[in-house]
Motif scaffolding. Structure first.
Motif, mmCIF file in Angstrom:
data_model
loop_
_atom_site.group_PDB
_atom_site.id
_atom_site.type_symbol
_atom_site.label_atom_id
_atom_site.label_comp_id
_atom_site.label_asym_id
_atom_site.label_seq_id
_atom_site.Cartn_x
_atom_site.Cartn_y
_atom_site.Cartn_z
ATOM 1 N N THR A 38 140.027 15.225 70.667
ATOM 2 C CA THR A 38 138.612 15.407 70.339
ATOM 3 C C THR A 38 137.884 14.066 70.374
ATOM 4 O OG1 THR A 38 139.096 17.315 68.970
ATOM 5 C CG2 THR A 38 136.975 16.247 68.616
ATOM 6 N N LEU A 39 138.491 13.063 69.778
ATOM 7 C CA LEU A 39 137.834 11.759 69.736
ATOM 8 C C LEU A 39 137.646 11.184 71.134
ATOM 9 C CD1 LEU A 39 139.567 10.197 66.617
ATOM 10 C CD2 LEU A 39 137.324 11.298 66.758
ATOM 11 N N GLY A 40 138.573 11.465 72.038
ATOM 12 C CA GLY A 40 138.450 10.993 73.410
ATOM 13 C C GLY A 40 137.383 11.731 74.190
ATOM 14 N N ALA A 41 137.058 12.958 73.766
ATOM 15 C CA ALA A 41 136.065 13.767 74.476
ATOM 16 C C ALA A 41 134.643 13.464 74.041
ATOM 17 C CB ALA A 41 136.352 15.255 74.248
ATOM 18 N N ARG A 42 134.489 12.865 72.868
ATOM 19 C CA ARG A 42 133.130 12.648 72.375
ATOM 20 C C ARG A 42 132.517 11.416 73.007
ATOM 21 N NH1 ARG A 42 132.429 9.178 67.756
ATOM 22 N NH2 ARG A 42 134.366 8.107 67.380
ATOM 23 N N ARG A 43 131.244 11.472 73.150
ATOM 24 C CA ARG A 43 130.486 10.350 73.700
ATOM 25 C C ARG A 43 129.317 10.083 72.766
ATOM 26 N NH1 ARG A 43 134.493 10.046 76.201
ATOM 27 N NH2 ARG A 43 134.774 10.227 78.421
ATOM 28 N N PRO A 44 128.917 8.852 72.653
ATOM 29 C CA PRO A 44 127.763 8.573 71.793
ATOM 30 C C PRO A 44 126.512 9.288 72.296
ATOM 31 C CG PRO A 44 128.643 6.556 72.803
ATOM 32 C CD PRO A 44 129.454 7.696 73.309
ATOM 33 N N ASP A 45 125.668 9.633 71.365
ATOM 34 C CA ASP A 45 124.391 10.259 71.713
ATOM 35 C C ASP A 45 123.550 9.241 72.461
ATOM 36 O OD1 ASP A 45 122.013 11.572 71.878
ATOM 37 O OD2 ASP A 45 121.613 11.576 69.740
ATOM 38 N N ARG A 46 123.158 9.603 73.655
ATOM 39 C CA ARG A 46 122.303 8.713 74.444
ATOM 40 C C ARG A 46 120.916 9.319 74.599
ATOM 41 N NH1 ARG A 46 126.514 7.711 79.207
ATOM 42 N NH2 ARG A 46 128.290 7.379 77.874
ATOM 43 N N GLY A 47 120.583 10.192 73.657
ATOM 44 C CA GLY A 47 119.306 10.886 73.745
ATOM 45 C C GLY A 47 118.134 9.955 73.544
ATOM 46 N N GLY A 48 117.032 10.419 74.018
ATOM 47 C CA GLY A 48 115.805 9.657 73.855
ATOM 48 C C GLY A 48 115.186 9.940 72.503
ATOM 49 N N GLU A 49 113.935 9.649 72.411
ATOM 50 C CA GLU A 49 113.215 9.851 71.161
ATOM 51 C C GLU A 49 113.214 11.324 70.798
ATOM 52 O OE1 GLU A 49 108.671 9.382 69.568
ATOM 53 O OE2 GLU A 49 109.396 8.011 71.111
ATOM 54 N N ARG A 50 113.398 11.608 69.537
ATOM 55 C CA ARG A 50 113.431 12.991 69.053
ATOM 56 C C ARG A 50 112.360 13.153 67.997
ATOM 57 N NH1 ARG A 50 117.160 15.458 64.931
ATOM 58 N NH2 ARG A 50 116.699 17.651 65.127
ATOM 59 N N ARG A 51 111.413 14.012 68.266
ATOM 60 C CA ARG A 51 110.353 14.286 67.289
ATOM 61 C C ARG A 51 110.660 15.611 66.619
ATOM 62 N NH1 ARG A 51 106.676 12.467 71.785
ATOM 63 N NH2 ARG A 51 106.357 10.288 71.284
ATOM 64 N N VAL A 52 110.711 15.595 65.292
ATOM 65 C CA VAL A 52 110.992 16.805 64.531
ATOM 66 C C VAL A 52 109.958 16.973 63.434
ATOM 67 C CG1 VAL A 52 113.478 16.792 64.989
ATOM 68 C CG2 VAL A 52 112.588 15.582 63.003
ATOM 69 N N ALA A 53 109.886 18.203 62.934
ATOM 70 C CA ALA A 53 108.896 18.508 61.903
ATOM 71 C C ALA A 53 109.195 17.794 60.592
ATOM 72 C CB ALA A 53 108.837 20.012 61.678
ATOM 73 N N GLY A 54 110.457 17.570 60.299
ATOM 74 C CA GLY A 54 110.831 16.930 59.044
ATOM 75 C C GLY A 54 112.208 16.309 59.165
ATOM 76 N N PRO A 55 112.587 15.466 58.195
ATOM 77 C CA PRO A 55 113.863 14.761 58.289
ATOM 78 C C PRO A 55 115.083 15.684 58.217
ATOM 79 C CG PRO A 55 112.832 14.387 56.161
ATOM 80 C CD PRO A 55 111.843 15.126 57.005
ATOM 81 N N ALA A 56 114.937 16.896 57.710
ATOM 82 C CA ALA A 56 116.059 17.831 57.621
ATOM 83 C C ALA A 56 116.031 18.870 58.744
ATOM 84 C CB ALA A 56 116.053 18.527 56.261
ATOM 85 N N ALA A 57 115.145 18.717 59.698
ATOM 86 C CA ALA A 57 115.053 19.688 60.789
ATOM 87 C C ALA A 57 116.204 19.500 61.771
ATOM 88 C CB ALA A 57 113.724 19.529 61.513
ATOM 89 N N PHE A 58 116.887 20.593 62.085
ATOM 90 C CA PHE A 58 117.997 20.543 63.029
ATOM 91 C C PHE A 58 117.617 21.114 64.390
ATOM 92 C CE2 PHE A 58 120.183 20.500 58.925
ATOM 93 C CZ PHE A 58 120.974 19.380 59.088
ATOM 94 N N THR A 59 116.454 21.678 64.492
ATOM 95 C CA THR A 59 116.008 22.252 65.764
ATOM 96 C C THR A 59 114.558 21.854 65.983
ATOM 97 O OG1 THR A 59 115.342 24.301 64.666
ATOM 98 C CG2 THR A 59 117.536 24.244 65.660
ATOM 99 N N PRO A 60 114.122 21.874 67.207
ATOM 100 C CA PRO A 60 114.850 22.269 68.407
ATOM 101 C C PRO A 60 115.841 21.187 68.830
ATOM 102 C CG PRO A 60 112.686 21.503 69.020
ATOM 103 C CD PRO A 60 112.741 21.495 67.510
ATOM 104 N N GLN A 61 116.858 21.602 69.593
ATOM 105 C CA GLN A 61 117.853 20.678 70.124
ATOM 106 C C GLN A 61 118.083 20.982 71.594
ATOM 107 O OE1 GLN A 61 119.719 18.122 68.906
ATOM 108 N NE2 GLN A 61 118.680 18.212 66.937
#
Length: 137
Positions: A38-61
Motif C-alpha cells: 500500500t505504501l508503495g502504491a501511494r503518491r503525494p497529492d499533487r492537486g492544485g488549489e482546492r476551494r471548499v465551503a468550509g474547513p470540514a468539507a470533504f466534497t466535492p472531490q
C-alpha cells in the motif's frame, strides 16, 4: 503514519481503495499502516488549489490517476456515499454494520442491534439499545 493522519490522508486511502476496492477499519491497524504494498502504491497529492465551503468539507472531490500505460482516469464526487445527499443502501449499511461489529469482536450482535435500531421509536427504554452496544446506561 498514525491512524488519525491516515484516515484523512487521500494518498493513503486512495492507494488502499485502488488496491482493495474499499477502505475498511482493518486498513488502519498498525500492521496495515506499514504494508509496503500500500505504501508503495501511494503518491503525494499533487492537486492544485482546492476551494471548499468550509474547513470540514470533504466534497466535492476529483481524483485523477495516471496509469502505467499513460492513460489518465478521472472520477468526481459531489457527495460522499452514506451522507444525507447520497444515502447508503440498506444492504450496504448492513454490510458496514456487520464489518464494524466483526472488527470490534461483536459480530454475533448484528441481528439484535439492527432490530433495536429499526424499532428505536418503539423501545420501552434506551437501555435496550445501549446494552447491545456494551454501554452503561
Amino acid at each position: 503514519m498514525g491512524v488519525a493522519h491516515a484516515r484523512l490522508c487521500f494518498a493513503y486511502t486512495g492507494a488502499v481503495a485502488l488496491r482493495r476496492g474499499a477502505v475498511r477499519l482493518d486498513d488502519f491497524t498498525a500492521q496495515a499502516l506499514r504494508d509496503p504494498s500500500t505504501l508503495g502504491a501511494r503518491r503525494p497529492d499533487r492537486g492544485g488549489e482546492r476551494r471548499v465551503a468550509g474547513p470540514a468539507a470533504f466534497t466535492p472531490q476529483t481524483l485523477t490517476v495516471r496509469l502505467k500505460s499513460g492513460a489518465v482516469k478521472r472520477a468526481r464526487t459531489e457527495a460522499l456515499y452514506g451522507s444525507p445527499a447520497k444515502s447508503m443502501s440498506q444492504a450496504d449499511a448492513r454490510a458496514k454494520l456487520e464489518h464494524c461489529l466483526d472488527f470490534a469482536g461483536a459480530a454475533a450482535g448484528a441481528d439484535a442491534l439492527t432490530r433495536a435500531v429499526d424499532e428505536l421509536d418503539r423501545l420501552p427504554d434506551i437501555r435496550t439499545l445501549t446494552g447491545l452496544l456494551g454501554a452503561d446506561a
